[in-house]
Every structure is written in structure tokens, then in C-alpha cells.
Design a protein around this motif. Structure first.
Motif, PDB file in Angstrom:
ATOM      1  N   TRP A  68       0.802  -1.218   0.000  1.00 30.36           N
ATOM      2  CA  TRP A  68       0.000   0.000   0.000  1.00 30.36           C
ATOM      3  C   TRP A  68       0.841   1.278   0.000  1.00 30.36           C
ATOM      4  O   TRP A  68       0.289   2.379  -0.053  1.00 30.36           O
ATOM      5  N   PRO A  70       3.078   4.499  -1.032  1.00 31.12           N
ATOM      6  CA  PRO A  70       2.907   5.386  -2.189  1.00 31.12           C
ATOM      7  C   PRO A  70       3.753   4.946  -3.380  1.00 31.12           C
ATOM      8  O   PRO A  70       4.909   4.541  -3.224  1.00 31.12           O
ATOM      9  N   ARG A 116       3.468   6.418   8.268  1.00 32.44           N
ATOM     10  CA  ARG A 116       2.127   6.087   8.757  1.00 32.44           C
ATOM     11  C   ARG A 116       1.124   6.952   8.018  1.00 32.44           C
ATOM     12  O   ARG A 116       1.262   8.176   7.951  1.00 32.44           O
ATOM     13  N   GLU A 117       0.091   6.314   7.466  1.00 27.42           N
ATOM     14  CA  GLU A 117      -0.948   7.035   6.749  1.00 27.42           C
ATOM     15  C   GLU A 117      -1.918   7.705   7.724  1.00 27.42           C
ATOM     16  O   GLU A 117      -1.923   7.425   8.923  1.00 27.42           O
ATOM     17  N   LYS A 156       1.448  10.921   8.836  1.00 27.08           N
ATOM     18  CA  LYS A 156       0.361  11.760   8.339  1.00 27.08           C
ATOM     19  C   LYS A 156      -0.819  11.788   9.303  1.00 27.08           C
ATOM     20  O   LYS A 156      -1.618  12.717   9.263  1.00 27.08           O
ATOM     21  N   GLN A 157      -0.924  10.791  10.158  1.00 30.22           N
ATOM     22  CA  GLN A 157      -2.015  10.782  11.132  1.00 30.22           C
ATOM     23  C   GLN A 157      -1.814  11.857  12.182  1.00 30.22           C
ATOM     24  O   GLN A 157      -2.759  12.525  12.601  1.00 30.22           O
TER      25      GLN A 157
END
Length: 661
Positions: A68, A70, A116-117, A156-157
Motif C-alpha cells: 500500500w 505510495p 504512517r498514513e 500523516k495521522q
């Protein structure tokens, strides 16, 4: 016998000449299966088995990103980790007792990229992402080396980005024992970041003895120091340490802790921090936040869907302006006050714009990122111009809903208490407020004196019940709907001020200028507003004194922070010379202007008729303010006076050009 000797010799020769690179693919596939992503050893695999501490070296190790990750941007095509060399040595004999001791762990030129997304999915979580999270647990390492490490961390969280270097080694000390040093430095959210951990020599480390360490972290202006022990090296899920933390704003600790802490003035706190698996206890916390002391205990539970914080805190003496930072208001910045450079800028902007209500944006994502239960007590309060003595706040944060219940302020006489609820889950956050002022005294809030006596005194009670939408105090107020009511059921005031409510220039000004300190009764005073879309419109503004009945109308604009009120008075006694001029109160909250309207006539109507119009409104207003429990809140004398006294002589008068004596 000869045959056995030849076989043994053949095995020895085979092991010596054996090429361990034949196992690179098998080792890579085994690691790939364990980590659930591709692991490749591109260089040599070297094994040194002839020792009670065998050694393995792997060169050119690559760990791929998850599927997953990028596919575009500066992360595209880059592995999660690449390492020039990993060397591991393990002791055989302690393994027989169930202890893992590594004489050596060396990592040369690692380049690690952690991601981290916004959804919370992280590339350092291997295997089942829904499995319970556990703290990092390493075996006892007697020589730990990281050479020229590169670390990039993008979260990013939590909106965190770090890019820097990591290294570790042992350094000589004056006593010849040496010490272990782990160091990191770089940029954290575009601010300088350094971290250093030092400990005793690793050579004699044992999993049965605590390992002492010291740590310092500087993240921009935030400074952290710690001195303690890892209870069982190197199980990072268990440690005890004395910690000191200082910085310009507790809210900035979010990048280091992941906890949503309130905005504050500059702070310095310390205490005993311990960890047991997913629980962190911060006990005997002491320090200062702004100009207020703070002490207490708290704990944090990690490993859940959201971190959970519970705290019991108190201040022996609270500086009241420090409390304003909770809602985004800059603290006071005068002489002797504590404020950060940024807060001084905010205070300057507030003064320049003449705005009272803070417009700092609520960090909605952070409010929804954790749960909390906090009790706070201030045993004494420094609040110039306010008779404030104690503060009590009970806060809960649950699934994005923040509730203050109760929020309570104790005055010298009287209390302001109620509930505030903020729901951060809708696209536009909603705030509900319901506050009541009870058993208070006017003279405590209007400290004007005449001849040593209060110019006005008596009881006062009030209630504000509002609902607003927006991600700041100002925006929520700008859209507010509800009701605000203030009632003074009975009291006294200097007669000159009562006369000026008109303004009765022929009487009030003369008394005021002459220093006359005669008092007159205040039978009832009411200010009742309906609030719609941030505009407070008057329903009733009435003050019934012994000499004048004053009525008011107007609006209070919460969005633009402006007043537009008009007060007119009617004398209760015939005057040979009367000049009643309406009073206008207009302008911004921070600097309103009081003026006289001399443009035309003031009609003097029947007092009884005017009071009679209050019967029905009072029936609704008083229960709203008191809840039906206050003895002296019915203003019954006002209505009874209207019915019993009858209407005085009605006079219609045009304001003369000049006052005749």
C-alpha cells in the motif's frame, strides 16, 4: 576408529569451505514470510560458527515497502530499509538457561524510512495489523553499534515529519569504564531536534539487573531530561525514570507523545515516570504552567484504539489569565507575566484589533485522537478585578466529545457553575453552554465606591444557555442561539447614579457633583436577551429604583463584538425642572463609548403601565435564571408596586434647549 576420524575431519573441512551464500535466498524467503514483505540479502552472508559466541554477518540487506506504500513522490521505489551490513553475535551457554545475550549487534549505514498514513496504517507494523500492539523488546546487548544511520519518519495521522541521523557507540570515560551513547539529530517539523541517551558500559549487562540511563531531548524550544533504569534490559515496556519537561506550550508535546494536551503558557514540570507494558504513570507531578503552580498524578493507557489519559491535578494558586489559554486566548503579557514569544504576538494582535473572543482554531483531529478524564482544582486564584476564589473543572473526552461538567468558579460571594459540551465529530463542531450565576453580589463585580460606600450593591443572578457552531470560541459565538438573562432582585445604589439612568440632568448631575451619598433602593433590575445567529437582542432591560424607572433596548453583536444599547429613564416623582436624555452605549466590547442622545423629546409615560408589562415576562425569566429555587428572585415588589401605587402624573415634555435653574 580411522573411519570415524576421517568423517569428522571431512565435516570440519566441509564447514570451513562451505559457502554460506547458498542460504541467502532461503534466509531472505524465511524473513519475507515472517515480515509479510520482501526481504533480500544482496551481498554476502557470512557465518562464523566456531565459538561459544557464533557470529553472523549479512551485507546489502533490503526490506521492501508494503504493497500500500505510495507509488509516486519521493518515497516511490525506495525500500523501507536498506543496510550495508548487519552483524549479530549470540552467546550459546546462556541460551541453555533461557537468556538471550548478544555480545555484538552492529548496523552499518542503515537508511530507514518509516511511514504512517492518515488512517493509522504504518509500514513498521509487520504481520497482522490488527494484532495487539506490544512495546519493543530487545535482548541484552553488550556492544551496540549504529554507524552513519539515516532515519526519515513521516506520520500523516499526527502531522509529524522527522529527517535526521542516528548513531550509537561506546565512549571512553575518565574512570576507564566507558559509557554507551545513542544519539539522534535532525529536523522535527522544520524545527531543530536532538536526542541523546547515555548509559553505563554494556559489557557487563545482564537481563537480571536494571540498566541505568540518562536521556535528553531538544525538539525546538521543548526540552526533556530523564534519569532512570530499564528494569530488564532491553525490555522497553518496563522502566522507571525521573523526568523534567519544559517548553513554551504543552500542546507542542503532541509530536513527542501523541497526546492531545491543552494550549498553555510556558511551563516546566517534573515527576516520576514509569512504564508497565502499555500503561505510563506520571506520579508526584510538580511544576509551573505560566504563573500558576500545578501538582498531581496522571496515567496514560496506550495500545487501545485511542490513547486514554486520566489525571487528578490541582493548583495552590492559579493565575486566572493562564486559564484562558485553554480556549486559545493569549495570557497577559505585562510586567511579571509569563508568556511565550508567539503568545506575545497573539496578545499584540488582540490589542490591535480590539477583539475579546479568541479565534484560535480548534485542532479537531487531535480532539478525536484520544480519550481523557481530568479533575482540576484551584484552591486560590489571582484574578485582578474579579472576586474569584476557587476553580473546579471536571473534564471528559470521549470519542470526540469534550465535556466540562461541572465547570465551577467560586467567588467571594456566589458561584458560577454549569456545563459545556463540545462535539468535534460533525463537520462543523457544535458547542452547548449552560452556566448559572447564583448568590452573587453586585458590589463585588462593580467595585465603584462613593464616600467609602459601594455606589451599587445587592444580589445578582444570571444564566446563559447557548448553542453555537464553529471551530473557535469566536466562530461559535458568532453563530450562537439561546438566551442570556441577568437579574438583580433587590439592592441599593447611590441616588445620583439612579437619577442619571435617565439622565435627569437637573437632579442627578447636581447630586453627583456635590458629593451627595444618599442611597435609593433597587427594587428589581432585569436584562434579558434572546440570542439568534450571534446577535443578542433585548427582550427586557429594566431597572426599577426608588427615584427612576430605567428601560433599555438594543443589541449585542457577538460576531463583530459591538454594543448598541439605549437606556431611557422616567422619574417616579414630579420635578419642577427635568431634563431626561437617553443614554447610548455603543462601540467594541474592549472600548465602548457612552454618550447622550440630545436629538429630541423623551415621552414620560405611566410608571404603573410600564411595570405592568413585566408581569408575563418575569414569569418566564425568573424560573429560567433560578430554576425555581431562589427565595428573593421573584422581583415581586416591582409588580406589586405597579399595582398598588398607581400611575403618577403623566407628563409629555420636549427637551428644552437649556436647563433653567
Amino acid at each position: 576408529m580411522l573411519a570415524a576420524t576421517l568423517v569428522f575431519a571431512a565435516v570440519i573441512v566441509f564447514l570451513i569451505l562451505f559457502d554460506w551464500n547458498w542460504f541467502r535466498g532461503a534466509v531472505g524467503r524465511l524473513a519475507s514470510a515472517q515480515l509479510n514483505r520482501e526481504v533480500v540479502i544482496q551481498g554476502d552472508l557470512r557465518v562464523h560458527p566456531w565459538s561459544f559466541s557464533p557470529k553472523v554477518e549479512a551485507y546489502g540487506v533490503r526490506v521492501a515497502q508494503p504493497d500500500w506504500a505510495p507509488k509516486t513522490g519521493d518515497q516511490a521505489g525506495r525500500p523501507m530499509a536498506k543496510v550495508d551490513r548487519i552483524a549479530v553475535q549470540i552467546k550459546i551457554l546462556p541460551l541453555l538457561k533461557g537468556e538471550v545475550i548478544l555480545p555484538l549487534l552492529a548496523v552499518d549505514r542503515p537508511d530507514v524510512r518509516l511511514l504512517r498514513e492518515a488512517s493509522g496504517r504504518a509500514n513498521w507494523v509487520f504481520g497482522n495489523p490488527n494484532a495487539p500492539k506490544k512495546p519493543l523488546k530487545l535482548p541484552a546487548i553488550q556492544h551496540f553499534i549504529i554507524n552513519d544511520g539515516q532515519l526519515r519518519y513521516e506520520d500523516k495521522q499526527r502531522d509529524i515529519f522527522f529527517n535526521g541521523m542516528v548513531s550509537s557507540n561506546e565512549q571512553a570515560t575518565g574512570d576507564g569504564r566507558g559509557k554507551f551513547v545513542l544519539e539522534g539529530k535532525g529536523q522535527l517539523n522544520r524545527s531543530p531536534f536532538t536526542a541523546m541517551v547515555t548509559g553505563g558500559p554494556l559489557l557487563n549487562i545482564s537481563p537480571r539487573r536494571p540498566y541505568p540511563f540518562d536521556a535528553t531531548v531538544d525538539a525546538g524550544p521543548t526540552h526533556v531530561t530523564a534519569k532512570g533504569d530499564i528494569t530488564k534490559p532491553f525490555d522497553l515496556g518496563r522502566f522507571e525514570t525521573q523526568v523534567s519537561v519544559s517548553g513554551p506550550d504543552l500542546n507542542r508535546l503532541y509530536a513527542l507523545t501523541g497526546l492531545t494536551l491543552p494550549n498553555t503558557p510556558p511551563y516546566k514540570i517534573s515527576g516520576h515516570l514509569s512504564r508497565k507494558d502499555e500503561r505510563f504513570d506520571f506520579q508526584k507531578l510538580v511544576g509551573r504552567i505560566g504563573d500558576s503552580d500545578v501538582s498531581g498524578d496522571l496515567f496514560v493507557l496506550m495500545g487501545k484504539e485511542r490513547p486514554y489519559l486520566e489525571a487528578d491535578l490541582q493548583s495552590k494558586r492559579l493565575d486566572f489569565d493562564d486559564l484562558g489559554s485553554l480556549v486559545g486566548a493569549a495570557p497577559a503579557t505585562g510586567r511579571g507575566e509569563t508568556a511565550s514569544a508567539g503568545q506575545k504576538v497573539e496578545a499584540g494582535q488582540r490589542d490591535a484589533t480590539q477583539r475579546l473572543l479568541p479565534d484560535a482554531t480548534l485542532q479537531v483531529d487531535r480532539v478525536k485522537a484520544m480519550d481523557a478524564k481530568v479533575k482540576y482544582r484551584a484552591l486560590a486564584v489571582n484574578a485582578p478585578n474579579l472576586p474569584l476564589k476557587k476553580v473546579r473543572l471536571d473534564l471528559t473526552l470521549d470519542k470526540g466529545v469534550l465535556t466540562l461538567d461541572p465547570i465551577a468558579f467560586s467567588f467571594s460571594r456566589g458561584d458560577l457553575a454549569g456545563k459545556i459540551r463540545l462535539d468535534a465529530n460533525p463537520k462543523v463542531p457544535r458547542t452547548d453552554l449552560d452556566l448559572r450565576l447564583t448568590n452573587a453580589k453586585l458590589e463585588d463585580f462593580i467595585p465603584i465606591k462613593s464616600g467609602g460606600q459601594p455606589a451599587i450593591e445587592g444580589g445578582v443572578m444570571a444564566r446563559a444557555k447557548l448553542t453555537g457552531y464553529g471551530n473557535s470560541v469566536h466562530r461559535a459565538a458568532s453563530s450562537a442561539n439561546g438566551q442570556v438573562t441577568v437579574v438583580s432582585p433587590k439592592g441599593e445604589m447611590r441616588q445620583a447614579f439612579a437619577e442619571l439612568l435617565g439622565v435627569n440632568a437637573s437632579k442627578g448631575l447636581i447630586l453627583l457633583l456635590s458629593g451627595d451619598n444618599r442611597q435609593t433602593s433597587v427594587r428589581c433590575a432585569v436584562a434579558d436577551f434572546t440570542v439568534k445567529d450571534g446577535i443578542m437582542r433585548s427582550n427586557q432591560i429594566v431597572a426599577d429604583t426608588g427615584v427612576v424607572l430605567a428601560k433599555g433596548t438594543g443589541t449585542i453583536d457577538l460576531q463583530n463584538e459591538k454594543l448598541d444599547l439605549r437606556i431611557e429613564g422616567q422619574s417616579k416623582k414630579p420635578r419642577l425642572v427635568r431634563l431626561f436624555i437617553p443614554i447610548n452605549i455603543k462601540g467594541p466590547f474592549m472600548a465602548p463609548k457612552v454618550g447622550l442622545d440630545t436629538s429630541g423629546a423623551v415621552t414620560q409615560g405611566g410608571i404603573a403601565a410600564v411595570l405592568g408589562t413585566l408581569v408575563n415576562p418575569l414569569a418566564a425569566i425568573i424560573p429560567f435564571v433560578t430554576g425555581g429555587g431562589a427565595k428573593d428572585a421573584d422581583c415581586a415588589s416591582l409588580v406589586a408596586g405597579a399595582r398598588g401605587d398607581g400611575a403618577p402624573v403623566k407628563v409629555t415634555q420636549t427637551t428644552p434647549a437649556k436647563v433653567k435653574n
